[in-house]
Structures are given as C-alpha cells and as structure tokens.
Scaffold this motif. Structure first.
Motif: not given
Length: 110
Positions: A61-70, A72-78, A86-89, A94-96
């Motif tokens: 699940y944490v790995l899924t969070g890192f993929i989701l963060a990547a 999100t970073t791609y789309f919200l870069w601008d 991206s850091g909070s996802i 992990w906290a959940e």
C-alpha cells in the motif's frame, strides 16, 4: 495489513488471507474461536485461537502511495504543489496502514 501467526513446530511466520479488519469481523467470518491452518513451510496443521493472530504491515500500500504520488507530481508540476501534495500521499497511506494494524492488534475476543 496481513494477518500472521507463528507455527509451533518450525517457528516460521505464516500469513492468512482474509477481508476482516478486526478480530470480531474475523470471528464472524470463521464462525469459530479457533482456526486450523496448514503451515506453508513444514506442512504441520496448527490449531490456533483468533487472539494468537497479529497484524503485520503490508508495504504494498505504501508502494501504491509512491506510485500515486509520482502520477500526481507529473500532472501538478506546473501548479507548484509538488512538495506538499506529493510528499503527503505516501505518508497518508503509511499512517492508515499503521492505524489499521494497530486497531487489529489492540482488540481481543473472549
């Protein structure tokens, strides 16, 4: 969260697949206080009480969070929200995971 127990003969950890999030849900799913399971390492049948199970963190699940963060970073870069969003996802995933496994390990059945 994975449910785990230690085999009494070979002392290795085994994992159970279940959808239960707490011991009461597992009790309703198995309809018994004890469960029989074959050890995947030595093949010994063990009969354990539900309270002997413990929850282990599943880092997929944490790995899924890192993929989701990547993604999100791609789309919200601008927009400039890269570091906070991206850091909070992955931290939220992990906290959940920690909260779910802690809640399972905290409750006991009679």
């Amino acid at each position: 969260m994975k449910l785990s127990y230690r085999c009494s003969s070979c002392k290795k950890d085994n994992y159970l697949k279940t959808k239960a999030t707490d011991r009461y849900g597992l009790l309703m799913e198995t309809r018994a206080n004890e469960f029989k399971h074959r050890c995947k390492h030595c093949g010994n049948f063990t009969k354990k009480h539900i309270n002997r199970l413990y929850a282990v963190d599943n880092y997929i699940y944490v790995l899924t969070g890192f993929i989701l963060a990547a993604i999100t970073t791609y789309f919200l870069w601008d927009f400039g929200f890269i570091s906070t969003l991206s850091g909070s996802i992955p931290i939220w995933f992990w906290a959940e995971m920690k909260k779910k496994s802690s809640n399972f390990n905290r409750t006991m059945v009679d």
